[in-house]
Motif scaffolding. Sequence first.
Motif, PDB file in Angstrom:
ATOM      1  N   THR A  98       0.554  -1.417  -0.051  1.00 50.99           N
ATOM      2  CA  THR A  98       0.219  -0.298   0.381  1.00 50.99           C
ATOM      3  C   THR A  98       0.728   1.122  -0.105  1.00 50.99           C
ATOM      4  N   ASP A  99       0.072   2.466  -0.096  1.00 52.28           N
ATOM      5  CA  ASP A  99       1.134   3.857  -0.085  1.00 52.28           C
ATOM      6  C   ASP A  99       1.123   4.145   0.839  1.00 52.28           C
ATOM      7  N   LYS A 100       0.071   3.779   2.112  1.00 55.86           N
ATOM      8  CA  LYS A 100      -0.458   4.565   3.320  1.00 55.86           C
ATOM      9  C   LYS A 100       0.780   4.883   3.847  1.00 55.86           C
TER      10      LYS A 100
ATOM     11  N   THR B  31      -2.377   9.126  -9.540  1.00 59.77           N
ATOM     12  CA  THR B  31      -3.785   8.485  -9.133  1.00 59.77           C
ATOM     13  C   THR B  31      -4.107   8.819  -7.679  1.00 59.77           C
ATOM     14  N   THR B  32      -3.390   9.256  -7.083  1.00 67.55           N
ATOM     15  CA  THR B  32      -3.374   8.753  -5.500  1.00 67.55           C
ATOM     16  C   THR B  32      -2.973  10.702  -4.634  1.00 67.55           C
ATOM     17  N   THR B  49      -7.097   9.027   1.464  1.00 63.03           N
ATOM     18  CA  THR B  49      -7.030   9.174   0.507  1.00 63.03           C
ATOM     19  C   THR B  49      -7.663   8.852  -0.475  1.00 63.03           C
ATOM     20  N   SER B  50      -6.814   9.052  -1.535  1.00 62.99           N
ATOM     21  CA  SER B  50      -7.760   9.640  -2.447  1.00 62.99           C
ATOM     22  C   SER B  50      -7.515   9.286  -4.008  1.00 62.99           C
ATOM     23  N   ASN B  51      -8.240   8.460  -4.218  1.00 64.88           N
ATOM     24  CA  ASN B  51      -8.251   7.733  -5.384  1.00 64.88           C
ATOM     25  C   ASN B  51      -8.624   8.640  -6.422  1.00 64.88           C
ATOM     26  N   HIS B  71     -11.209  14.522  -5.924  1.00 63.60           N
ATOM     27  CA  HIS B  71     -10.202  14.127  -6.158  1.00 63.60           C
ATOM     28  C   HIS B  71     -10.787  14.211  -7.830  1.00 63.60           C
ATOM     29  N   SER B  77      -6.685  17.419  -6.201  1.00 66.08           N
ATOM     30  CA  SER B  77      -7.510  17.096  -5.288  1.00 66.08           C
ATOM     31  C   SER B  77      -8.366  18.000  -4.573  1.00 66.08           C
ATOM     32  N   SER B  98       1.717   8.418  -7.240  1.00 69.66           N
ATOM     33  CA  SER B  98       1.352   7.437  -9.055  1.00 69.66           C
ATOM     34  C   SER B  98       1.876   6.247  -9.517  1.00 69.66           C
ATOM     35  N   GLN B 104       5.709   9.218  -1.765  1.00 75.51           N
ATOM     36  CA  GLN B 104       4.069  10.394  -1.739  1.00 75.51           C
ATOM     37  C   GLN B 104       5.594  11.904  -2.156  1.00 75.51           C
TER      38      GLN B 104
END
Lengths: 113, 115
Positions: A98-100, B31-32, B49-51, B71, B77, B98, B104
Amino acid sequence: AQSVSQHNHHVILSEAASLELGCNYSYGGTVNLFWYVQYPGQHLQLLLKYFSGDPLVKGIKGFEAEFIKSKFSFNLRKPSVQWSDTAEYFCAVSNYNTDKLIFGTGTRLQVFP
Amino acid sequence: GAVVSQHPSRVICKSGTSVKIECRSLDFQATTMFWYRQFPKQSLMLMATSNEGSKATYEQGVEKDKFLINHASLTLSTLTVTSAHPEDSSFYICSASSPIQETQYFGPGTRLLVL
């Protein structure tokens, strides 16, 4: 739940001193590990990251970190700090898929000339 | 590295009003996007978290009706703090990623003060 601990809240060093900032995480699975830096008045920037492979990771500006799986640690090191290293340092962890990001509370480093 | 901007950088508003914060990825398609909140001398706490093109996923304890996230495109966003109260005063930070980015990229943050 995942958590990240940074035990050093505030570190004061003189230039040329060696630095080691502790980071421990709690999670039983495979993780990705990060160190971010936030210079005064600036946004968070990535210092280095570990995904897999060599557990000793080299980042920008002479920083490195070592992933010790048995200790759930990812300590940040620099052999000789500079005044310009004065900043807030954040350790972060994410699950491998995950990216979290889960952040530690941060360590404020002050380096005096 | 990739660049993420936020606007405004700081905002002061009266209690009960709504405030919109924009987060833009300037040189890549995100994308995120993530929204964090940072209290003084504390860490960043992930809010949601938003996609792109789908509803945001909120962390436990974050009121989705209070913190509206949109988003709508791969580069933008927005976070709207609705009916803001003094306890909403904080530093709000967005980040973007992405599939080709390995991390990030963070915006500079928005300081919100609700009077």
